[in-house]
Design a protein around this motif. Structure first.
Motif, PDB file in Angstrom:
ATOM      1  N   GLU A 197       0.826  -1.208   0.000  1.00  0.00           N
ATOM      2  CA  GLU A 197       0.000   0.000   0.000  1.00  0.00           C
ATOM      3  C   GLU A 197       0.861   1.259   0.000  1.00  0.00           C
ATOM      4  O   GLU A 197       0.573   2.217  -0.725  1.00  0.00           O
ATOM      5  CB  GLU A 197      -0.919   0.014   1.227  1.00  0.00           C
ATOM      6  CG  GLU A 197      -2.050  -0.988   1.154  1.00  0.00           C
ATOM      7  CD  GLU A 197      -2.854  -1.051   2.450  1.00  0.00           C
ATOM      8  OE1 GLU A 197      -2.773  -0.104   3.259  1.00  0.00           O
ATOM      9  OE2 GLU A 197      -3.554  -2.054   2.644  1.00  0.00           O
ATOM     10  N   ARG A 198       1.919   1.266   0.820  1.00  0.00           N
ATOM     11  CA  ARG A 198       2.806   2.436   0.867  1.00  0.00           C
ATOM     12  C   ARG A 198       3.510   2.631  -0.470  1.00  0.00           C
ATOM     13  O   ARG A 198       3.650   3.759  -0.955  1.00  0.00           O
ATOM     14  CB  ARG A 198       3.823   2.298   1.995  1.00  0.00           C
ATOM     15  CG  ARG A 198       3.251   2.567   3.355  1.00  0.00           C
ATOM     16  CD  ARG A 198       4.324   2.775   4.421  1.00  0.00           C
ATOM     17  NE  ARG A 198       5.443   1.870   4.331  1.00  0.00           N
ATOM     18  CZ  ARG A 198       5.603   0.773   5.048  1.00  0.00           C
ATOM     19  NH1 ARG A 198       4.705   0.436   5.928  1.00  0.00           N
ATOM     20  NH2 ARG A 198       6.679   0.029   4.899  1.00  0.00           N
ATOM     21  N   ALA A 199       3.960   1.538  -1.078  1.00  0.00           N
ATOM     22  CA  ALA A 199       4.643   1.633  -2.371  1.00  0.00           C
ATOM     23  C   ALA A 199       3.699   2.161  -3.448  1.00  0.00           C
ATOM     24  O   ALA A 199       4.083   2.996  -4.268  1.00  0.00           O
ATOM     25  CB  ALA A 199       5.212   0.272  -2.771  1.00  0.00           C
ATOM     26  N   LYS A 232      13.908   4.121  -6.561  1.00  0.00           N
ATOM     27  CA  LYS A 232      15.051   3.252  -6.315  1.00  0.00           C
ATOM     28  C   LYS A 232      15.600   3.470  -4.905  1.00  0.00           C
ATOM     29  O   LYS A 232      15.936   2.505  -4.207  1.00  0.00           O
ATOM     30  CB  LYS A 232      16.142   3.497  -7.352  1.00  0.00           C
ATOM     31  CG  LYS A 232      17.327   2.563  -7.217  1.00  0.00           C
ATOM     32  CD  LYS A 232      18.325   2.758  -8.343  1.00  0.00           C
ATOM     33  CE  LYS A 232      19.482   1.780  -8.201  1.00  0.00           C
ATOM     34  NZ  LYS A 232      20.427   1.906  -9.309  1.00  0.00           N
ATOM     35  N   ALA A 233      15.678   4.727  -4.473  1.00  0.00           N
ATOM     36  CA  ALA A 233      16.184   5.025  -3.130  1.00  0.00           C
ATOM     37  C   ALA A 233      15.297   4.409  -2.054  1.00  0.00           C
ATOM     38  O   ALA A 233      15.782   3.880  -1.056  1.00  0.00           O
ATOM     39  CB  ALA A 233      16.289   6.537  -2.934  1.00  0.00           C
ATOM     40  N   VAL A 234      13.993   4.435  -2.264  1.00  0.00           N
ATOM     41  CA  VAL A 234      13.062   3.824  -1.316  1.00  0.00           C
ATOM     42  C   VAL A 234      13.231   2.314  -1.319  1.00  0.00           C
ATOM     43  O   VAL A 234      13.303   1.675  -0.261  1.00  0.00           O
ATOM     44  CB  VAL A 234      11.605   4.231  -1.640  1.00  0.00           C
ATOM     45  CG1 VAL A 234      10.615   3.403  -0.828  1.00  0.00           C
ATOM     46  CG2 VAL A 234      11.391   5.717  -1.363  1.00  0.00           C
ATOM     47  N   VAL A 282      17.351   3.590   1.304  1.00  0.00           N
ATOM     48  CA  VAL A 282      18.109   4.811   1.536  1.00  0.00           C
ATOM     49  C   VAL A 282      17.212   5.861   2.191  1.00  0.00           C
ATOM     50  O   VAL A 282      17.633   6.581   3.099  1.00  0.00           O
ATOM     51  CB  VAL A 282      18.709   5.358   0.220  1.00  0.00           C
ATOM     52  CG1 VAL A 282      19.381   6.700   0.416  1.00  0.00           C
ATOM     53  CG2 VAL A 282      19.666   4.341  -0.361  1.00  0.00           C
ATOM     54  N   ILE A 283      15.960   5.939   1.734  1.00  0.00           N
ATOM     55  CA  ILE A 283      14.960   6.815   2.338  1.00  0.00           C
ATOM     56  C   ILE A 283      13.707   5.989   2.567  1.00  0.00           C
ATOM     57  O   ILE A 283      13.498   4.964   1.931  1.00  0.00           O
ATOM     58  CB  ILE A 283      14.646   8.052   1.467  1.00  0.00           C
ATOM     59  CG1 ILE A 283      14.123   7.645   0.094  1.00  0.00           C
ATOM     60  CG2 ILE A 283      15.842   8.958   1.365  1.00  0.00           C
ATOM     61  CD1 ILE A 283      13.657   8.812  -0.767  1.00  0.00           C
ATOM     62  N   GLY A 284      12.857   6.431   3.489  1.00  0.00           N
ATOM     63  CA  GLY A 284      11.626   5.715   3.775  1.00  0.00           C
ATOM     64  C   GLY A 284      10.508   6.150   2.855  1.00  0.00           C
ATOM     65  O   GLY A 284      10.672   7.054   2.033  1.00  0.00           O
ATOM     66  N   GLY A 285       9.363   5.487   2.989  1.00  0.00           N
ATOM     67  CA  GLY A 285       8.210   5.941   2.244  1.00  0.00           C
ATOM     68  C   GLY A 285       7.499   4.892   1.438  1.00  0.00           C
ATOM     69  O   GLY A 285       6.416   5.126   0.955  1.00  0.00           O
ATOM     70  N   GLY A 286       8.064   3.739   1.276  1.00  0.00           N
ATOM     71  CA  GLY A 286       7.392   2.723   0.484  1.00  0.00           C
ATOM     72  C   GLY A 286       7.720   1.339   1.001  1.00  0.00           C
ATOM     73  O   GLY A 286       8.224   1.189   2.090  1.00  0.00           O
ATOM     74  N   GLY A 287       7.423   0.366   0.216  1.00  0.00           N
ATOM     75  CA  GLY A 287       7.697  -1.006   0.629  1.00  0.00           C
ATOM     76  C   GLY A 287       9.120  -1.411   0.328  1.00  0.00           C
ATOM     77  O   GLY A 287       9.495  -1.587  -0.806  1.00  0.00           O
ATOM     78  N   HIS A 288       9.950  -1.533   1.307  1.00  0.00           N
ATOM     79  CA  HIS A 288      11.337  -1.964   1.085  1.00  0.00           C
ATOM     80  C   HIS A 288      11.691  -3.076   1.976  1.00  0.00           C
ATOM     81  O   HIS A 288      11.047  -3.489   2.846  1.00  0.00           O
ATOM     82  CB  HIS A 288      12.347  -0.831   1.239  1.00  0.00           C
ATOM     83  CG  HIS A 288      12.245  -0.085   2.520  1.00  0.00           C
ATOM     84  ND1 HIS A 288      13.321   0.128   3.325  1.00  0.00           N
ATOM     85  CD2 HIS A 288      11.213   0.475   3.165  1.00  0.00           C
ATOM     86  CE1 HIS A 288      12.942   0.827   4.383  1.00  0.00           C
ATOM     87  NE2 HIS A 288      11.673   1.023   4.294  1.00  0.00           N
TER      88      HIS A 288
END
Length: 179
Positions: free
Chosen positions: A139-141, A167-169, A173-179
């Motif tokens: 959902e975040r991605a 790509k960073a997410v 490297v940074i937050g905000g999505g599905g990693h």
């Protein structure tokens, strides 16, 4: 300064700005989102993140509802079990800058604690927690992709910049999505 360096700096600055904005937005929504019901006993203490689901769907009580549904148990029992786990595992010291707790160990400890408290098989709890986390990350991605697509469409970002943020997410490297 060469064109390549300027582009790289621009992409990096955009990614950092987006990451900071996502972090501030996430903190703001977590601080202002009310509990789902007056009977919920989940903590609103932002330091109590030992269950790995701090901000789950923007509502910390939602994890109890999702788990209760997946496990076929009463939501209040799940809320109480999560709260008991958080209380028992509250950090005694502030983590060192740049270090993170072992998420796998935390998830295993949470599953074991919930299984014992709820009288459910630990493997079933682990599977439910994994399903919930995977859905949350998807959902975040998807939300990030929508925001980036809108920014590209509006001319705020180029497609290359949006791809760099994605790509960073994905690489953490940074937050905000599905990693």
């Amino acid at each position: 300064m060469s064109r390549t360096k300027r582009i790289t700096l621009g992409i990096t600055a955009g990614a950092l700005a987006l990451g900071a904005g996502l972090g501030v937005t996430g903190m703001a929504s977590a601080a202002t989102t009310p509990s789902p019901s007056a009977t919920s006993s989940t903590s609103t203490d932002s330091t109590a993140s030992t269950d790995g689901f701090r901000g789950h769907k923007g509502d910390r009580g939602q994890i109890a509802a999702d788990l209760a549904a997946k496990l076929g148990v009463d939501q209040t029992k799940v809320s109480d079990a999560i709260q008991a786990f958080r209380e028992a595992n509250k950090p005694t010291t502030t983590p060192t800058e740049g270090t993170r707790p072992d998420r796998t160990a935390q998830d295993a400890a949470l599953a074991k604690s919930l299984a014992k408290a709820l009288g459910v098989d630990e493997a079933k709890v682990t599977a439910a927690l994994t399903e919930i986390r995977t859905a949350e990350q998807a959902e975040r991605a998807a939300a990030l992709k929508t925001r980036l697509d809108t920014a590209v469409k509006d001319g705020t970002l180029t497609q290359a910049e949006a791809d760099a943020v994605t790509k960073a997410v994905e690489k953490g490297v940074i937050g905000g999505g599905g990693h």
